[in-house]
Scaffold this active site. Structure first.
Site, PDB file in Angstrom:
ATOM      1  CD  GLU A 275     -10.501   9.167  11.937  1.00  0.00           C
ATOM      2  OE1 GLU A 275      -9.666   8.757  11.104  1.00  0.00           O
ATOM      3  OE2 GLU A 275     -11.091  10.237  11.822  1.00  0.00           O
ATOM      4  NE  ARG A 278      -2.396  -1.893  10.258  1.00  0.00           N
ATOM      5  CZ  ARG A 278      -2.177  -2.299   9.008  1.00  0.00           C
ATOM      6  NH1 ARG A 278      -1.948  -3.566   8.773  1.00  0.00           N
ATOM      7  NH2 ARG A 278      -2.155  -1.444   8.003  1.00  0.00           N
ATOM      8  CB  CYS A 342      -1.374 -16.640 -13.022  1.00  0.00           C
ATOM      9  SG  CYS A 342      -0.410 -17.240 -14.367  1.00  0.00           S
ATOM     10  CE1 TYR A 371      -7.061  -0.597   6.106  1.00  0.00           C
ATOM     11  CE2 TYR A 371      -5.818  -1.440   7.971  1.00  0.00           C
ATOM     12  CZ  TYR A 371      -6.547  -0.427   7.376  1.00  0.00           C
ATOM     13  OH  TYR A 371      -6.767   0.745   8.044  1.00  0.00           O
TER      14      TYR A 371
HETATM   15  C1  LIG Z   1      -8.085   8.806   8.009  1.00  0.00           C
HETATM   16  C2  LIG Z   1      -7.829   7.448   8.544  1.00  0.00           C
HETATM   17  N1  LIG Z   1      -8.306   7.129   9.760  1.00  0.00           N
HETATM   18  C3  LIG Z   1      -8.093   5.918  10.300  1.00  0.00           C
HETATM   19  C4  LIG Z   1      -7.381   4.956   9.628  1.00  0.00           C
HETATM   20  C5  LIG Z   1      -7.178   3.619  10.293  1.00  0.00           C
HETATM   21  O1  LIG Z   1      -5.858   3.311  10.495  1.00  0.00           O
HETATM   22  P1  LIG Z   1      -5.464   1.956  11.226  1.00  0.00           P
HETATM   23  O2  LIG Z   1      -6.202   0.858  10.572  1.00  0.00           O
HETATM   24  O3  LIG Z   1      -4.006   1.857  11.031  1.00  0.00           O
HETATM   25  O4  LIG Z   1      -5.815   2.116  12.658  1.00  0.00           O
HETATM   26  C6  LIG Z   1      -6.851   5.235   8.368  1.00  0.00           C
HETATM   27  C7  LIG Z   1      -6.038   4.233   7.672  1.00  0.00           C
HETATM   28  O5  LIG Z   1      -4.981   4.500   7.173  1.00  0.00           O
HETATM   29  C8  LIG Z   1      -7.096   6.517   7.797  1.00  0.00           C
HETATM   30  O6  LIG Z   1      -6.638   6.820   6.587  1.00  0.00           O
END
Ligand SMILES: Cc1ncc(COP(=O)(O)O)c(C=O)c1O
Length: 413
Positions: A275, A278, A342, A371
């Site tokens: 998954e 980033r 501010c 993000y």
């Molecule tokens: C359960 C889960 N999967 C996947 C991600 C994606 O992580 P990243 O964007 O660091 O690859 C996150 C982010 O923290 C997450 O909480």
């Protein structure tokens, strides 16, 4: 590394002008205004393909699900759906966005530490491929809301801290996600006894912006004692370079680490789910700002027309960026790049060398794909920036800029 290593893949310098997706950033600023998120469509497609290629080469039975929390922006994630990625969502809201983007529901996975009836009900109604059980209350809800054979995984806390900023570590024993290893067997037995559920396997996610990938092996090792399963989701978390001087693992390194962990500690014939968020989108977006004011005092404060309303990464996680003045060939000076909010903490980058900035200059912040859009907000009445998608010299609006009316649209006056 050079600045081009953290700029979108299609970035080029053409007659002294920086382009992304064949569009000069200066022209985009003039046409669409600032601040703006600028997306490199070809770069995004290339990253998606790299993911599929690197995992496919090592473990054919891999599902790459884009973690949509990193960029819940349907006009952009539609590109990832077209390239064949699945999608991971953490709420009914992210699910609605993923469906609008065109992800096949069977290729969507719902997780989350506190799923409401709405989250689970919408996921079941949409026919999502997998729901990740985070604890016993999820099972109660699923018993009520999932009449058919809903495929589920159990999220386990492997007690393997992700080596990252404390706010991004999700694998420590104290973390709020999943169930402890010791509690997993009883919950697995319970899930296996629920008619409406099909227990497929286990899920872990140890953290985000991981620059050291050894934790994947340790997390898989921790899962090994829980039995044999057909599916293992080892989460996301691959860290990326934000500045030319940052060293980060590649997608191939991440594939090697996760597939290696699966093969060494779990089951080489099981299906693997990853998954990443980033690392899929981070590099393919830059934020374009205009300089509003420059104050030379104890420090040189260069203030732009955005800040913590469109990028909370420095404030939440201490993330460092590599901003620069667009198309400027001037000597540099050390500056504090600050926002217009501010708040003293509204600092995008401290002590950064910028080409003697002047009011009206444009400043580019690379690697804002992950993000930033998702955590953008209306603090101080900021109107959230547009998302401009660039490809082959063509620029189109994916998300329009917010207006003053948008700021009041939910108010009942
Ligand atoms: C359960 C889960 N999967 C996947 C991600 C994606 O992580 P990243 O964007 O660091 O690859 C996150 C982010 O923290 C997450 O909480």
């Amino acid at each position: 590394m050079s600045l081009f290593d953290v700029l979108p893949r299609s970035a080029a310098a053409v007659a002294g002008r920086l382009t992304v997706g064949g569009c000069a950033l200066a022209d985009l600023a003039a046409e669409f205004g600032t601040p703006a998120f600028v997306v490199d469509e070809a770069g995004l497609r290339e990253t998606a393909r790299t993911y599929l290629r690197e995992f496919g080469a090592r473990h054919r039975d891999t599902d790459v699900h884009f973690a949509s929390k990193a960029l819940p922006c349907a006009p952009v994630t539609r590109i990832l759906a077209e390239e064949g990625l699945g999608c991971d969502v953490a709420s009914a809201g992210e699910l609605a966005i993923a469906l609008a983007a065109g992800f096949d529901p069977a290729h969507i996975l719902l997780h989350g530490n506190a799923k409401s009836d709405r989250d689970i009900g919408d996921a079941v109604a949409a026919g999502v491929g997998v729901i990740v059980v985070d604890g016993p209350d999820d099972v109660d809800r699923l018993e009520r809301l999932a009449p058919d054979r809903q495929a589920v995984l159990l999220r386990v806390n492997p007690a393997v801290p992700g080596e990252t900023h404390a706010a991004m570590d999700t694998g420590s024993p104290e973390a709020k996600f999943g169930v402890a290893l010791e509690q997993a067997p009883a919950l697995l037995e319970r899930i296996a006894g629920v008619d409406g559920l099909e227990l497929q396997g286990l899920h872990v996610h140890i953290g985000s912006q991981l620059l050291d990938l050894d934790g994947f092996g340790r997390a898989a090792e921790a899962l090994a004692g829980l039995g044999h399963f057909g599916v293992y989701d080892l989460g996301g978390g691959l860290g990326i370079a934000y500045r030319p001087q940052d060293a980060a693992p590649t997608v191939a390194d991440y594939a090697e680490a996760t597939v290696g962990a699966l093969h060494a500690h779990l089951d080489p014939t099981a299906r693997l789910i990853v998954e990443p968020g980033r690392s899929v989108v981070g590099r393919s977006i830059v934020t374009l700002y205009s300089v509003v004011t420059v104050k030379r005092g104890v420090l040189t404060h260069v203030a732009v027309d955005g800040g913590m309303g469109d990028n909370l990464e420095p404030m939440l996680y201490g993330q460092r960026f590599a901003p620069f003045v667009l198309d400027a060939d001037r000597s540099g000076e050390t500056c504090e790049l600050v926002g217009h909010h501010c708040e003293s903490g509204d600092v995008l980058e401290r002590g950064v060398e910028l080409a003697t900035p002047r009011v009206g200059d444009h400043v580019v912040v690379p690697v804002t794909g992950a993000y930033c859009y998702s955590l953008s907000n209306n603090y101080n009445g900021a109107r959230r920036p547009p998302v401009i998608i660039c490809n082959d010299g063509d620029a189109r609006i994916g998300v329009r800029r917010e207006t003053m009316d948008d700021l009041l649209v939910r108010s009942v006056l």
